[in-house]
Scaffold this motif. Structure first.
Motif, PDB file in Angstrom:
ATOM      1  N   ASP A 126     -76.515  55.661   0.725  1.00  0.00           N
ATOM      2  CA  ASP A 126     -77.706  54.986   0.225  1.00  0.00           C
ATOM      3  C   ASP A 126     -77.568  54.716  -1.264  1.00  0.00           C
ATOM      4  O   ASP A 126     -76.713  55.287  -1.955  1.00  0.00           O
ATOM      5  CB  ASP A 126     -78.950  55.849   0.482  1.00  0.00           C
ATOM      6  CG  ASP A 126     -79.424  55.723   1.915  1.00  0.00           C
ATOM      7  OD1 ASP A 126     -79.238  54.650   2.496  1.00  0.00           O
ATOM      8  OD2 ASP A 126     -79.977  56.706   2.447  1.00  0.00           O
ATOM      9  N   ASN A 127     -78.471  53.858  -1.760  1.00  0.00           N
ATOM     10  CA  ASN A 127     -78.469  53.600  -3.200  1.00  0.00           C
ATOM     11  C   ASN A 127     -79.431  54.545  -3.909  1.00  0.00           C
ATOM     12  O   ASN A 127     -80.122  54.174  -4.847  1.00  0.00           O
ATOM     13  CB  ASN A 127     -78.852  52.138  -3.483  1.00  0.00           C
ATOM     14  CG  ASN A 127     -80.263  51.817  -3.015  1.00  0.00           C
ATOM     15  OD1 ASN A 127     -80.853  52.577  -2.246  1.00  0.00           O
ATOM     16  ND2 ASN A 127     -80.803  50.714  -3.459  1.00  0.00           N
ATOM     17  N   ILE A 175     -76.113  56.962  -6.690  1.00  0.00           N
ATOM     18  CA  ILE A 175     -76.040  56.111  -7.878  1.00  0.00           C
ATOM     19  C   ILE A 175     -76.305  56.985  -9.099  1.00  0.00           C
ATOM     20  O   ILE A 175     -77.433  57.370  -9.381  1.00  0.00           O
ATOM     21  CB  ILE A 175     -77.066  54.951  -7.808  1.00  0.00           C
ATOM     22  CG1 ILE A 175     -76.705  54.015  -6.667  1.00  0.00           C
ATOM     23  CG2 ILE A 175     -77.115  54.190  -9.105  1.00  0.00           C
ATOM     24  CD1 ILE A 175     -77.604  52.814  -6.541  1.00  0.00           C
ATOM     25  N   GLN A 189     -70.218  59.054  -9.406  1.00  0.00           N
ATOM     26  CA  GLN A 189     -69.150  58.139  -9.792  1.00  0.00           C
ATOM     27  C   GLN A 189     -67.959  58.888 -10.390  1.00  0.00           C
ATOM     28  O   GLN A 189     -66.805  58.529 -10.177  1.00  0.00           O
ATOM     29  CB  GLN A 189     -69.694  57.125 -10.815  1.00  0.00           C
ATOM     30  CG  GLN A 189     -70.799  56.226 -10.279  1.00  0.00           C
ATOM     31  CD  GLN A 189     -70.296  55.245  -9.246  1.00  0.00           C
ATOM     32  OE1 GLN A 189     -69.141  54.845  -9.266  1.00  0.00           O
ATOM     33  NE2 GLN A 189     -71.162  54.863  -8.315  1.00  0.00           N
ATOM     34  N   GLN A 217     -69.128  52.940  -1.316  1.00  0.00           N
ATOM     35  CA  GLN A 217     -69.882  51.722  -1.050  1.00  0.00           C
ATOM     36  C   GLN A 217     -71.355  52.052  -0.897  1.00  0.00           C
ATOM     37  O   GLN A 217     -71.710  52.987  -0.173  1.00  0.00           O
ATOM     38  CB  GLN A 217     -69.367  51.029   0.213  1.00  0.00           C
ATOM     39  CG  GLN A 217     -67.964  50.460   0.078  1.00  0.00           C
ATOM     40  CD  GLN A 217     -67.555  49.665   1.298  1.00  0.00           C
ATOM     41  OE1 GLN A 217     -68.266  49.613   2.286  1.00  0.00           O
ATOM     42  NE2 GLN A 217     -66.389  49.046   1.236  1.00  0.00           N
ATOM     43  N   ILE A 218     -72.203  51.274  -1.579  1.00  0.00           N
ATOM     44  CA  ILE A 218     -73.639  51.492  -1.572  1.00  0.00           C
ATOM     45  C   ILE A 218     -74.280  50.495  -0.606  1.00  0.00           C
ATOM     46  O   ILE A 218     -74.078  49.285  -0.729  1.00  0.00           O
ATOM     47  CB  ILE A 218     -74.245  51.328  -2.978  1.00  0.00           C
ATOM     48  CG1 ILE A 218     -73.478  52.192  -3.991  1.00  0.00           C
ATOM     49  CG2 ILE A 218     -75.720  51.683  -2.965  1.00  0.00           C
ATOM     50  CD1 ILE A 218     -73.537  53.666  -3.719  1.00  0.00           C
ATOM     51  N   PRO A 239     -77.281  48.216   1.010  1.00  0.00           N
ATOM     52  CA  PRO A 239     -78.442  47.546   0.422  1.00  0.00           C
ATOM     53  C   PRO A 239     -79.730  48.315   0.720  1.00  0.00           C
ATOM     54  O   PRO A 239     -79.808  49.044   1.712  1.00  0.00           O
ATOM     55  CB  PRO A 239     -78.448  46.174   1.107  1.00  0.00           C
ATOM     56  CG  PRO A 239     -77.086  46.007   1.666  1.00  0.00           C
ATOM     57  CD  PRO A 239     -76.587  47.375   1.988  1.00  0.00           C
ATOM     58  N   PRO A 240     -80.758  48.151  -0.099  1.00  0.00           N
ATOM     59  CA  PRO A 240     -82.026  48.849   0.164  1.00  0.00           C
ATOM     60  C   PRO A 240     -82.699  48.322   1.422  1.00  0.00           C
ATOM     61  O   PRO A 240     -82.613  47.138   1.746  1.00  0.00           O
ATOM     62  CB  PRO A 240     -82.853  48.552  -1.085  1.00  0.00           C
ATOM     63  CG  PRO A 240     -82.247  47.331  -1.690  1.00  0.00           C
ATOM     64  CD  PRO A 240     -80.795  47.387  -1.355  1.00  0.00           C
TER      65      PRO A 240
END
Length: 494
Positions: free
Chosen positions: A385-386, A390, A395, A405-406, A408-409
């Motif tokens: 998830d983002n 994040i 990172q 890989q994030i 999308p919401p």
């Protein structure tokens, strides 16, 4: 440059020839010429034409003649066993009429150079038909490849399916009849171009939008907005109003907008992408091997737990972190804690996924072998998830090890496998326990599930670990068709 019989060529600005696509019917070596035929679909009778090979080569070098492809209709490509007997008999009957003409090697040259061919009249008299029928069959034979199947009936191309019939003066349906015969039945309304424009405008305004009106209410608004004067005149004259019927409106709404457009416009973009869009392939198509892609996500368990120090003290619902291997559906990482969805809890699940599970299970009194939970590896990429991923810490610690890989919401379908495994664990184990909220499906007036909670965090974790091990041993029959590489692995851990 190779010129073959039945090869297809496109002519552009060639002297003496109309622009279009041509088929090479014959190569006359004795005069160094080609006999070509225009493949344009027309009701007029077309004659073959003669073209010198040297002239053809010059135009080919100037790119005025280029090789191309002419796609045949599917009905010409059917296997002989599939073609109905009725179609075969009609094909043979047609071929019999032109057989002597097409088998004569010199007659094709006469067709391309002479205006009148006496053999055509003789053959028409012999078959009991006219010259025009013979010429049409020859045109069909030359256009579609000079084979018997080119004379098959093209019934699949007949009719006007999907086409709007214009200039209709009479009703095409069943005429309404008075049941008693005492009164004259009203005339059917004929939908014109103007009516279709009003239909489209009303559908866009009232129906084709999220939370739009249904078709019945849209039809009523159409009458109020566009046919109010016709209705008023009929009211004062005591007659039936000349307006489109509700059935006509429904039928034309399906013709103006197809089902795909209706579904897309009547829902939000997020809901369409998640639940209603057409999917051409499976998400495992790009991840054929175990370890290609892991999915990570968290959810709140559907059970309340108590403190180990005070069993009568309810401390809430734990958070379950799961990591799923997309190719094999294996739960490769697992963690249960009282943390909310955050980096602190996610990193515990990642450590569990990257390390051996034997020591982890021993902490909860479960003895396993390496074959029971064979995963202690890094994935090629990790989808998350983002939210908690994040940040600087993820990172800094994850990106050097694997690709991050994030998603999308508001798009859980991008990691649907891990989302479904939460439902699997809740339905299999947690919903049967005392203190379970059953996913919020609590009937009004039923006992509060928090008052019946008896399990601790350690006991819930032990129970879920056993379910995960059992899940990893299940056999999924849909995996081998998706990827043949997984079939020998199925019996081990899928």
């Amino acid at each position: 440059m190779e010129i073959e019989i039945n090869s297809i060529w496109e002519f552009r600005d060639v002297e003496g020839f109309k622009d279009g696509i041509y088929r090479v019917l014959r190569i006359e070596d004795n005069i160094s010429a080609l006999i070509v035929f225009n493949l344009e679909h027309t009701t007029k009778i077309v004659r073959p034409a003669l073209l010198q090979i040297e002239h053809f080569r010059v135009r080919f070098k100037k790119k005025k003649i280029q090789k191309t492809i002419y796609e045949l209709s599917p009905y010409l490509l059917h296997d002989e066993e599939i073609i109905p007997v009725k179609y075969k008999s009609l094909r043979e009957e047609r071929y019999k009429k032109i057989k002597e003409l097409v088998q004569d090697p010199d007659l094709l040259f006469d067709f391309s150079t002479k205006r009148k061919i006496p053999e055509v009249s003789i053959q028409a008299i012999k078959c009991g038909t006219d010259n025009k029928t013979i010429y049409r069959l020859l045109n069909l034979y030359w256009r579609l490849g000079q084979t018997k199947n080119s004379l098959l009936p093209a019934y699949s191309l007949s009719g006007g399916k999907g086409k709007i019939r214009e200039a209709v003066n009479n009703s095409l349906g069943t005429k309404p009849v008075s049941r008693t015969g005492q009164f004259c039945s009203h005339q059917s309304y004929i939908v014109k171009e103007k009516d279709r424009e009003l239909f489209e405008k009303a559908l866009k305004k009232y129906y084709l939008k999220p939370n739009g009106l249904n078709l019945k209410e849209t039809y009523k608004n159409l009458l109020r907005q566009s046919y109010q004067f016709e209705i008023l005149d009929a009211y004062y004259l005591d007659t039936i109003p000349g307006v489109p019927s509700y059935r006509q409106f429904i039928n034309w709404s399906k013709k103006i907008f197809d089902q795909h457009e209706i579904v897309k416009f009547r829902t939000s973009e997020t809901d369409y992408l998640r639940n209603k869009r057409a999917v051409e392939a499976s998400i495992t198509d790009r991840t054929p091997l175990p370890g290609s892609c892991f999915e990570i996500d968290a959810t709140v368990a559907d059970v309340h737990i108590v403190s180990e120090l005070r069993r009568n003290h309810v401390i809430g619902r734990p958070t379950i972190y799961s990591i799923i291997d997309r190719a094999s559906r294996m739960i490769v990482g697992f963690h249960v804690s009282l943390y909310h969805a955050s980096w602190k809890a996610a990193r515990q699940a990642l450590v569990n996924a990257f390390s051996s599970k034997i020591e982890y299970c021993q902490q909860f009194g479960i003895e396993i072998s390496e074959d029971d939970w064979p995963c202690s590896h890094l994935p090629q990429r990790l989808i998350c998830d983002n939210g908690e991923m994040i940040g600087l810490k993820p990172q800094e610690l994850i990106v050097p090890l694997t690709e991050l890989q994030i998603a999308p919401p508001y798009r859980p379908d991008c990691k649907s496998l891990v989302e479904r495994r939460f439902g699997y664990l809740n339905d299999k184990s947690l919903h049967r326990l005392l203190g379970s909220s059953r996913g919020g499906k609590i009937i009004r007036g039923s006992p509060d599930p928090r008052k019946s909670a008896i399990y601790t965090l350690r006991e819930i974790t032990t129970l879920l670990i056993r379910d995960v091990i059992e899940h990893n041993k299940e056999i999924f029959d849909d995996l081998p068709p998706v990827s043949g590489l997984l079939s020998p692995l199925n019996n081990h851990y899928v």
